[in-house]
Structures are given as C-alpha cells and as structure tokens.
Design a protein around this motif. Structure first.
Motif, PDB file in Angstrom:
ATOM      1  N   GLY A 112       0.820  -1.205   0.000  1.00 47.33           N
ATOM      2  CA  GLY A 112       0.000   0.000   0.000  1.00 47.33           C
ATOM      3  C   GLY A 112       0.852   1.251   0.000  1.00 47.33           C
ATOM      4  N   VAL A 113       1.927   1.244   0.796  1.00 46.81           N
ATOM      5  CA  VAL A 113       2.837   2.395   0.821  1.00 46.81           C
ATOM      6  C   VAL A 113       3.557   2.532  -0.513  1.00 46.81           C
ATOM      7  CG1 VAL A 113       4.925   3.322   1.910  1.00 46.81           C
ATOM      8  CG2 VAL A 113       3.116   2.312   3.322  1.00 46.81           C
ATOM      9  N   MET A 114       3.988   1.413  -1.092  1.00 42.40           N
ATOM     10  CA  MET A 114       4.693   1.451  -2.380  1.00 42.40           C
ATOM     11  C   MET A 114       3.788   1.971  -3.491  1.00 42.40           C
ATOM     12  SD  MET A 114       6.871  -2.110  -2.236  1.00 42.40           S
ATOM     13  CE  MET A 114       7.410  -1.919  -3.936  1.00 42.40           C
ATOM     14  N   LEU A 115       2.512   1.584  -3.463  1.00 40.94           N
ATOM     15  CA  LEU A 115       1.576   2.084  -4.467  1.00 40.94           C
ATOM     16  C   LEU A 115       1.246   3.546  -4.212  1.00 40.94           C
ATOM     17  CD1 LEU A 115      -0.438   1.670  -6.813  1.00 40.94           C
ATOM     18  CD2 LEU A 115      -2.112   0.927  -5.103  1.00 40.94           C
ATOM     19  N   GLY A 116       1.078   3.906  -2.940  1.00 42.94           N
ATOM     20  CA  GLY A 116       0.645   5.261  -2.620  1.00 42.94           C
ATOM     21  C   GLY A 116       1.716   6.312  -2.764  1.00 42.94           C
ATOM     22  N   THR A 117       2.971   5.952  -2.500  1.00 48.82           N
ATOM     23  CA  THR A 117       4.043   6.959  -2.517  1.00 48.82           C
ATOM     24  C   THR A 117       4.154   7.684  -3.846  1.00 48.82           C
ATOM     25  OG1 THR A 117       5.266   5.757  -0.806  1.00 48.82           O
ATOM     26  CG2 THR A 117       6.512   7.311  -2.161  1.00 48.82           C
ATOM     27  N   PRO A 118       4.172   6.983  -4.988  1.00 46.34           N
ATOM     28  CA  PRO A 118       4.269   7.730  -6.251  1.00 46.34           C
ATOM     29  C   PRO A 118       2.937   8.213  -6.816  1.00 46.34           C
ATOM     30  CG  PRO A 118       4.424   5.396  -6.706  1.00 46.34           C
ATOM     31  CD  PRO A 118       4.277   5.533  -5.222  1.00 46.34           C
ATOM     32  N   THR A 119       1.811   7.727  -6.268  1.00 48.48           N
ATOM     33  CA  THR A 119       0.527   7.988  -6.937  1.00 48.48           C
ATOM     34  C   THR A 119      -0.435   8.876  -6.152  1.00 48.48           C
ATOM     35  OG1 THR A 119      -0.487   5.994  -5.992  1.00 48.48           O
ATOM     36  CG2 THR A 119       0.634   5.760  -8.118  1.00 48.48           C
ATOM     37  N   LEU A 120      -0.237   9.039  -4.853  1.00 49.42           N
ATOM     38  CA  LEU A 120      -1.226   9.756  -4.052  1.00 49.42           C
ATOM     39  C   LEU A 120      -1.188  11.269  -4.241  1.00 49.42           C
ATOM     40  CD1 LEU A 120      -1.391   7.760  -0.699  1.00 49.42           C
ATOM     41  CD2 LEU A 120      -3.124   7.981  -2.464  1.00 49.42           C
ATOM     42  N   ARG A 121      -0.274  11.745  -5.074  1.00 45.35           N
ATOM     43  CA  ARG A 121      -0.344  13.157  -5.448  1.00 45.35           C
ATOM     44  C   ARG A 121      -1.376  13.371  -6.560  1.00 45.35           C
ATOM     45  NH1 ARG A 121       3.757  15.096  -2.498  1.00 45.35           N
ATOM     46  NH2 ARG A 121       5.538  13.718  -2.154  1.00 45.35           N
ATOM     47  N   LEU A 122      -1.859  12.260  -7.129  1.00 41.52           N
ATOM     48  CA  LEU A 122      -2.936  12.331  -8.106  1.00 41.52           C
ATOM     49  C   LEU A 122      -4.276  12.382  -7.380  1.00 41.52           C
ATOM     50  CD1 LEU A 122      -1.682   9.538 -10.527  1.00 41.52           C
ATOM     51  CD2 LEU A 122      -1.376  12.000 -10.801  1.00 41.52           C
ATOM     52  N   ARG A 123      -5.308  12.814  -8.090  1.00 43.13           N
ATOM     53  CA  ARG A 123      -6.631  12.918  -7.477  1.00 43.13           C
ATOM     54  C   ARG A 123      -7.694  12.391  -8.439  1.00 43.13           C
ATOM     55  NH1 ARG A 123      -6.829  19.019  -4.849  1.00 43.13           N
ATOM     56  NH2 ARG A 123      -4.742  19.012  -3.916  1.00 43.13           N
ATOM     57  N   GLY A 124      -8.834  12.035  -7.850  1.00 42.07           N
ATOM     58  CA  GLY A 124     -10.026  11.718  -8.633  1.00 42.07           C
ATOM     59  C   GLY A 124      -9.828  10.590  -9.621  1.00 42.07           C
ATOM     60  N   ASP A 125     -10.195  10.849 -10.867  1.00 47.26           N
ATOM     61  CA  ASP A 125     -10.169   9.822 -11.912  1.00 47.26           C
ATOM     62  C   ASP A 125      -8.764   9.295 -12.156  1.00 47.26           C
ATOM     63  OD1 ASP A 125     -12.824  10.374 -12.121  1.00 47.26           O
ATOM     64  OD2 ASP A 125     -12.625  11.654 -13.893  1.00 47.26           O
ATOM     65  N   TYR A 126      -7.749  10.157 -12.039  1.00 51.55           N
ATOM     66  CA  TYR A 126      -6.371   9.729 -12.297  1.00 51.55           C
ATOM     67  C   TYR A 126      -5.915   8.711 -11.253  1.00 51.55           C
ATOM     68  CZ  TYR A 126      -6.615  13.859 -15.242  1.00 51.55           C
ATOM     69  OH  TYR A 126      -7.002  14.780 -16.181  1.00 51.55           O
ATOM     70  N   LEU A 127      -6.255   8.967  -9.999  1.00 50.38           N
ATOM     71  CA  LEU A 127      -5.921   8.008  -8.943  1.00 50.38           C
ATOM     72  C   LEU A 127      -6.677   6.703  -9.150  1.00 50.38           C
ATOM     73  CD1 LEU A 127      -4.506   7.348  -6.268  1.00 50.38           C
ATOM     74  CD2 LEU A 127      -6.444   8.373  -5.076  1.00 50.38           C
ATOM     75  N   ALA A 128      -7.914   6.789  -9.571  1.00 48.95           N
ATOM     76  CA  ALA A 128      -8.709   5.584  -9.829  1.00 48.95           C
ATOM     77  C   ALA A 128      -8.067   4.731 -10.919  1.00 48.95           C
ATOM     78  CB  ALA A 128     -10.134   5.966 -10.223  1.00 48.95           C
TER      79      ALA A 128
END
Length: 379
Positions: free
Chosen positions: A143-159
């Motif tokens: 979860g941390v590995m997925l979130g670290t590079p991607t959680l700066r995205l929002r909404g549809d992009y994060l989905a």
C-alpha cells in the motif's frame, strides 16, 4: 363546496415522510440511554454469532440460501464485510477513489500460499498463524509502495492508477511461474486449534469456525477503525475528503495522512486474504478478478460511504444478494447466471432514490439534503 390545495412548499411527499421517519429513528438512537444502546448492540452481535447454526437459521424463513451451504455463504459474507470496512477507510473517510483494492487482498492470500503450501517453490512450510502477520505487513508495504508515487494524483487519475495496480497483480498471478497461474497452491494449512478428542477446530466440511473467527476479527477491526477515526488521524482524513486544498492550507500534511489511509486499508485487505487462503486450502489466479474490486467499492457506496455501520451493512447485503440467486430457477432459467444484472439494477435504483447510501454518515446526509434544496430552489 370548495377544496383547498396546499402550496408546493408545504406539500409532503411519501419520500419526505420516509426521510423524516428515518431521521426520527436516528435521533432516538443517538439520544437513547447508553445502557439501551449497549444491550441492543450485544443482542445484534449474539444474533450473528448464532446465525450459522442450523438449529437457529432454520426458523428464519427465506433468509437461508436454498442453493448453497448457508454457513459457507456466511463466511463469504463476513470476508466481504471485512473488505468493505477496510475500503471504507480509503474511500469513505479519506475520499480516495480506489478501484484496485482487491489487489491487496490477493497480496495477503498469495503471501500465505507461498510461505505455507507444499507446492510453493520456496518449500518453507510455515504454519498459518506465523504467516498472518507477514501477510498483513507485506500488504501494508505494498500500500505504501503504491501510494508513494501515486497519491499526489486525485479523482479519476488516482482511480486509473489503482485499477492498473489490480490488473498488474492479476496478470502476475496468471502468467508468473512462481505464482503457479491457474494451477495455484494447494494444501494451504488451516488455522490452528483442536478439540479435546483431537479433531481440528478448523476443518474442511464445517465453515462455522471460520465464520466465527472472521466475525470476531471484524469486531476487533471495527473497534480499532472507530478509535482511529475519532483521533487526530481520522479528523485529518475527513478534512482531506471535504477539501484537500483547504486542509493543506490549514497545515494538515495531506500526503502523509493519505498514505496512512492506504496502508491501513491495505492491512485489513491482507488480513482478509490470509483468512480466505486458510479457509479455502487452495489459491489460484481465478480468485482475484477485477470484478471483485468493483463489487467491494459498490458495497461501500451502497451501504453508506464514510459510515462504519453502512460499510458493514453494504458489504453484507451485496455478498448475500449475489449468493441468494444460486439454485433458484424461474421459467426454467437459472437466475444465478443473471445475478450481476439484478445487482446492477438494484444499484441503479439505489443511486437514483438514495445516492447517499442506506446508512450514510451525518455529514454526507446533510450535504445531499442541501443539494436537494438547491435543486428545488433552482427549479
């Protein structure tokens, strides 16, 4: 003789009366004495512990499933409830749209399979109980590995990114020789424990001990999540969900707390995956299709995103509805083949007439109420 017609603003529809009735019940519950709420809560918990016993559920009318083992169905329902509680942290509290949540479930199940099964290339043959903490830890790390590079995205992009994560896990499970594809891992050990006569508590035929184990863990997880959401972490999640930019301006480290949400939700999914592997005794790539992620997300929204009780009700009802069609025929047609059609129709109707979910949290219910007023004024 003359008749009077109430003006539109004074007219009450059936939907308004129903909403007022639900609001009155909610107010009574919140203002009831503490001991009354505790008695009702204990009664509900006792009901669910007694539910898989045939001496009890045979008197519940149409509730038992006719075409499937009811205790097995209840185990499946409990796994979905546990997953819905975990996803509710990510979607309901932190407001992060996650379409790949079932990928964490797969990580937990495969961790148990790889470290315990004789068919694994590692040949470690660890006991199930020793591997559960490792499965939870690895899913948190994922979860941390997925979130670290991607959680700066929002909404549809994060989905889209989380959707890609789930597909990566599925493709790896299908094509990787290490993960055995459709051949899978067999002889995964069950949870420990035995009766006085030497029979194991967790066998192959009786699903009740597994259900009771998952139900107990659900209670513990709910207590932990509730305490977490009432802490500084939970308040930070809610502020991020309501307005991330405003939360960041007020000094909330939004990225850190979003990462907390991803890691917490992933840990619960990893626990569910470990329990699933211990019950099934077999894990392969067909257990982790993308559709399952969509079903869990639909369960959270159906029950009431942002409300723990809503997530529990949504996860339980969705899993039960899907299994309820098994073994039922209508005009020679097996209804189980069309279960997702009926499920989709229920979701469409639900989103039209109650978009906030069956049991929404108070904040979201107030938001939808304000939006209805804006629509009426606009008309």
């Amino acid at each position: 003789m003359t008749t009077t017609i109430d003006p539109p603003e004074r007219r009450e529809t059936a939907a308004d009366k129903l909403r007022q009735g639900r609001h009155a019940i909610s107010e009574r519950w919140h203002h009831a004495p503490r001991w009354v709420r505790w008695v009702l809560l204990v009664a509900v918990i006792a009901f669910f512990y007694a539910l898989p016993n045939k001496e009890f559920y045979q008197y519940l009318g149409p509730i038992p499933t006719p075409g499937a083992n009811f205790t097995q169905v209840m185990f499946t329902v409990s796994i979905y409830v546990l997953l819905a509680v975990g996803l509710n942290i990510v979607v309901g509290f932190a407001g992060l749209l996650d379409l790949g949540y079932f990928g964490f479930f797969a990580v937990g199940a495969y961790t148990v399979a790889v470290l315990t099964s004789p068919s694994s290339d590692l040949k470690t043959l660890w006991p199930w109980l020793a591997v559960v903490p490792i499965a939870i830890g690895l899913t948190m790390v994922s979860g941390v590995m997925l979130g670290t590079p991607t959680l700066r995205l929002r909404g549809d992009y994060l989905a889209l990114v989380t959707l890609g994560f789930a597909e990566m896990i599925r493709i790896a499970a299908v094509s990787s020789e290490f993960l055995k594809g459709q051949r899978g891992f067999n002889q995964i050990p069950h949870p420990p424990g035995q009766y006085a006569d030497g029979r194991p508590w967790f066998g192959v035929l009786d699903a009740r001990p597994y259900y009771w184990l998952v139900l107990t863990l659900i209670i513990l997880v709910v207590i932990g999540v509730r305490n977490l959401t009432h802490s500084r972490v939970g308040r930070a999640w809610i502020s991020i969900r309501e307005d991330e930019d405003a939360a960041q301006l007020m000094g909330v480290p939004t990225f850190k707390f979003k990462l907390w949400a991803f890691a917490s939700g992933a840990a619960i999914a990893g626990l569910a995956g470990a329990l699933f592997a211990g019950k099934q005794n077999f894990v392969n790539s067909q257990n982790f299709e993308l559709l399952n992620s969509i079903i869990i997300l639909a369960a959270v929204i159906f029950g009431g995103s942002g409300n723990i009780v809503g997530a529990i009700v949504g996860g339980g009802l969705v899993a039960y509805m899907i299994e309820r069609f098994r073994g039922i025929e209508l005009f020679g047609i097996e209804l189980y083949e069309y279960r997702f059609l009926f499920f989709g129709l229920v979701l469409v109707v639900m989103m039209i007439f109650r978009p906030q979910g069956l049991i929404p949290n108070r904040r979201r219910a107030a938001e939808f109420k304000d939006r209805r007023k804006e629509v009426i004024v606009g008309e």
